[in-house]
Design a protein around this motif. Sequence first.
Motif, mmCIF file in Angstrom:
data_model
loop_
_atom_site.group_PDB
_atom_site.id
_atom_site.type_symbol
_atom_site.label_atom_id
_atom_site.label_comp_id
_atom_site.label_asym_id
_atom_site.label_seq_id
_atom_site.Cartn_x
_atom_site.Cartn_y
_atom_site.Cartn_z
ATOM 1 N N UNK A 111 0.826 -1.225 0.000
ATOM 2 C CA UNK A 111 0.000 0.000 0.000
ATOM 3 C C UNK A 111 0.852 1.264 0.000
ATOM 4 N N UNK A 112 1.947 1.237 0.751
ATOM 5 C CA UNK A 112 2.804 2.420 0.772
ATOM 6 C C UNK A 112 3.464 2.632 -0.584
ATOM 7 N N UNK A 134 1.016 4.329 -2.840
ATOM 8 C CA UNK A 134 0.976 5.768 -2.562
ATOM 9 C C UNK A 134 2.215 6.450 -3.107
ATOM 10 N N UNK A 135 3.363 5.808 -2.899
ATOM 11 C CA UNK A 135 4.631 6.351 -3.368
ATOM 12 C C UNK A 135 4.608 6.564 -4.874
ATOM 13 N N UNK A 185 2.017 9.338 -5.997
ATOM 14 C CA UNK A 185 2.422 10.700 -5.660
ATOM 15 C C UNK A 185 3.546 11.168 -6.563
#
Lengths: 190, 190
Positions: free
Chosen positions: A145-146, A149-150, A153
Amino acid sequence: MQVHERGARARTRQAILSAAIDVLGQNPGAALGEIATAADVGRTTLHRYFPERSDLMRAVAAEGSARLDHATASARLDEGTGCAALLRLCREYFDLGSLLSLIFTDPDCLSESTPIVDDGCDDRFSAMIDRGHRDGTIDPGLPAPWLSSLMWSQLYAGWAYVTQHGASRHEVLNLLVRTVDGAVTPRTSV
Amino acid sequence: MQVHERGARARTRQAILSAAIDVLGQNPGAALGEIATAADVGRTTLHRYFPERSDLMRAVAAEGSARLDHATASARLDEGTGCAALLRLCREYFDLGSLLSLIFTDPDCLSESTPIVDDGCDDRFSAMIDRGHRDGTIDPGLPAPWLSSLMWSQLYAGWAYVTQHGASRHEVLNLLVRTVDGAVTPRTSV
DNA sequence: CTCTTGTGGAACATCCGCGTTCCACTAGAG
DNA sequence: CTCTAGTGGAACGCGGATGTTCCACAAGAG
């Protein structure tokens, strides 16, 4: 000639949708008049194709999801190392252009059609990251999940960099791939 | 007691500004009534402090710039290696909380007061990156403006991750620092 | 107590975007 | 040519947000 009629109507509809993606990406609260002007059609015509604003939003979501799915398919997430697949995905998504702005500034818009962006709940994406964890090309300390997002973005940052600084898409894409690669690759020295 | 009066007025004004930052960060087009409700004051009171919406926006921009400057000063950009300073800056900025959303979703808002975010035109930031280029802690192939975009996009991604996934601020900050560090550190193996 | 200050609610006029309706114009099919 | 589909412009009513005014209430200073 019904084919021609369909052709003309389909062309106008597509012009409105593309304009809507561009305009809404820069201002999610844009008035319908702005979208109509950007599409080079009258506000009456826009209402003829999409009676209510919600109808347009649904169609935009469908169009965006279709482009997104096409890009995802082109990235062939199940080939090569996890990291290589992730970078391929970045390259494909970067070509989505102004759609990146819309996805990022109005997450709720597409999330109902394709809840990919925020939640890392896309199975193919998670599988790709897990493969990278196992084959040693993605830092196991970074959860899927991170990394989702990474990636998103940085895609938005890259697209904004192109539109605002007038930089070359190619150069920015190279910078983006470089930083994403560095971010996910396990640190050998430390 | 004028001191007390001033204290009361300053307190109300500050409550409105903080609420505005929170609400506008999640929805830049929010109605003034929502902001007033969030600040636990009446809409009349809000108009008493900020007659027009533009007045409130200006005050929010000033407040945001002040918080931003304070965080920048706390990071001591001129100490240590370039990379260490950059990571300190990330930690300080991450504490800005909901202001991160406002900065990212409404760039025009603060850009007139402190054009830091989009343009990498902050001299201190550029100097820090240049120092990192020279001392070998930041990849010389990554220019300062791109690293500015990179940092801000990751900060927003991290903040959104905290608010939406309910993750621990501390854990997310660690992930963020880890990925930023990896993104900017020169690759030794390659 | 009275007076001042800060506040909140109610009502109102105003503006803007939305959705609708009607009418005139143009291009291509026949 | 006529006819039709597609379009754009003008006008209207509606609803929500805004900005303003007036009045009532509570708390602290004197």
